[in-house]
Design an enzyme around this catalytic site. Structure first.
Site, mmCIF file in Angstrom:
data_model
loop_
_atom_site.group_PDB
_atom_site.id
_atom_site.type_symbol
_atom_site.label_atom_id
_atom_site.label_comp_id
_atom_site.label_asym_id
_atom_site.label_seq_id
_atom_site.Cartn_x
_atom_site.Cartn_y
_atom_site.Cartn_z
ATOM 1 C CB THR A 14 -0.946 0.017 1.216
ATOM 2 O OG1 THR A 14 -0.186 0.130 2.422
ATOM 3 C CG2 THR A 14 -1.819 -1.231 1.261
ATOM 4 N N GLY A 15 0.474 2.263 -0.709
ATOM 5 C CA GLY A 15 1.342 3.425 -0.875
ATOM 6 C C GLY A 15 2.571 3.072 -1.699
ATOM 7 N N GLY A 16 2.376 2.158 -2.662
ATOM 8 C CA GLY A 16 3.508 1.712 -3.485
ATOM 9 C C GLY A 16 3.812 2.642 -4.647
ATOM 10 C CB SER A 18 4.830 8.118 -3.322
ATOM 11 O OG SER A 18 5.589 9.242 -2.944
ATOM 12 N N GLY A 19 7.795 7.238 -2.653
ATOM 13 C CA GLY A 19 8.691 7.139 -1.498
ATOM 14 C C GLY A 19 9.140 5.728 -1.140
ATOM 15 C CB ILE A 20 9.296 4.103 2.206
ATOM 16 C CG1 ILE A 20 10.205 5.156 2.859
ATOM 17 C CG2 ILE A 20 9.595 2.711 2.749
ATOM 18 C CD1 ILE A 20 9.886 5.427 4.338
ATOM 19 N N GLY A 21 7.395 3.135 -0.144
ATOM 20 C CA GLY A 21 6.582 2.065 -0.742
ATOM 21 C C GLY A 21 6.998 1.766 -2.165
ATOM 22 C CB SER A 139 7.598 6.483 12.381
ATOM 23 O OG SER A 139 8.477 7.577 12.536
ATOM 24 C CE1 TYR A 152 3.398 10.174 10.225
ATOM 25 C CE2 TYR A 152 5.248 10.547 11.706
ATOM 26 C CZ TYR A 152 4.720 9.940 10.583
ATOM 27 O OH TYR A 152 5.499 9.111 9.807
#
Ligand SMILES: NC(=O)c1ccc[n+]([C@@H]2O[C@H](COP(=O)([O-])OP(=O)(O)OC[C@H]3O[C@@H](n4cnc5c(N)ncnc54)[C@H](OP(=O)(O)O)[C@@H]3O)[C@@H](O)[C@H]2O)c1
Length: 251
Positions: A14-16, A18-21, A139, A152
């Protein structure tokens, strides 16, 4: 390092887009997995899909909506039959002092970072066999106080807590579950916070100075830890939280 740890595996990130994903999705695909990515932005989904080797899938979805999650899991199962590894990564972060936090800022972060993560796992589980693995992106902030980011940090502490209980629930089913705790990582998440350029520069300098290795991590550096936790190399690693943070939490 072996380059085919995920040959024949089906992986959902999920969130693949952008960024880390995205870095993790690319890593999984380069090591032989058939990868499905889920995210909201159709443009970055399209670009991410084009960067993935193999017969990848991109699914537009909001993880905070349970009906979208049903569709994501349904699409993956229809295309590939099962899920061998799940990277629960989609997340948002908005930093604000308590006086500037409103109900929307609170609800949105909990909806994506906690509710979205939790129900992603719930809905994927019926399609995960013994030997499969879940990695949750929390995190380095999970055990820290951090001014102006109380909501957060609370979402990340919540998902880290869920992870410990879920690890115990899933152990009898042979499904491993672990957490990766990235430190500050160079991704678009910071551009999305709505900070003016001067404030963003100040925040970057402050964060860099606080990291013992004196820099941000790269998405690839986090992805390598995610791939390890999701792979059979980590076959006895369960319920663990792996810090990948340049020494931040060693302080
Ligand atoms: N960067 C850091 O310093 C850092 C440090 C520790 C932990 N993390 C965690 O790492 C994870 C990934 O963040 P990142 O730094 O790689 O940031 P990013 O580049 O902004 O990526 C966030 C990803 O999450 C997706 N996403 C956000 N809300 C979503 C929703 N409602 N439904 C579906 N997808 C959604 C985004 O897709 P869309 O763009 O399509 O919305 C995007 O793909 C987050 O959980 C974050 O909290 C980041």
């Amino acid at each position: 390092m072996s380059k085919d740890r995920f040959q024949g595996k089906i992986v959902l990130v999920t969130g693949g887009n952008s960024g880390i994903g995205l870095a993790a999705a690319q890593g999984f695909a380069q090591e032989g997995a058939r990868v499905a990515i889920a995210g909201r932005d159709p443009q970055t989904l399209k670009a991410a899909l084009a960067s993935l080797p193999g017969d990848a899938l991109a699914i537009q979805a909001d993880v905070a909506r349970l009906s979208d999650l049903d569709r994501v899991i349904g699409d993956v199962v229809q295309a590939a039959g099962r899920i061998d590894a799940l990277f629960v990564n989609a997340g948002i972060g908005f930093f604000a002092p308590i006086e500037a936090s409103d109900e929307d800022l609170f609800d949105r972060q909990f909806a994506v970072n906690v509710k979205g993560a939790y129900f992603t796992i719930q809905k994927a589980l019926p399609h995960m066999q013994p030997g499969s693995a879940i990695v949750i992106n929390a995190s380095s902030v999970v055990g820290m106080g951090l001014p102006n980011s109380s909501v957060y940090t609370a979402t990340k502490a919540a998902i880290a807590s869920l992870a410990r209980s879920l690890a115990l629930e899933l152990a009898p089913r042979g499904i491993r579950l672990n957490v990766v705790n990235p430190g500050p990582t160079e991704t678009p998440i910071f551009d999305r916070m709505g900070l003016d350029p001067e404030a963003a520069k100040g925040m970057t300098a402050q964060i860099t100075a606080s990291v013992p290795l004196q820099r941000f991590g790269s998405p690839d550096e986090i992805a390598r830890a995610v791939l390890f936790l999701a792979s059979d190399e980590a076959s006895f690693v369960h319920g663990a939280a792996l810090s990948v943070d340049g020494g931040l939490t060693a302080l």
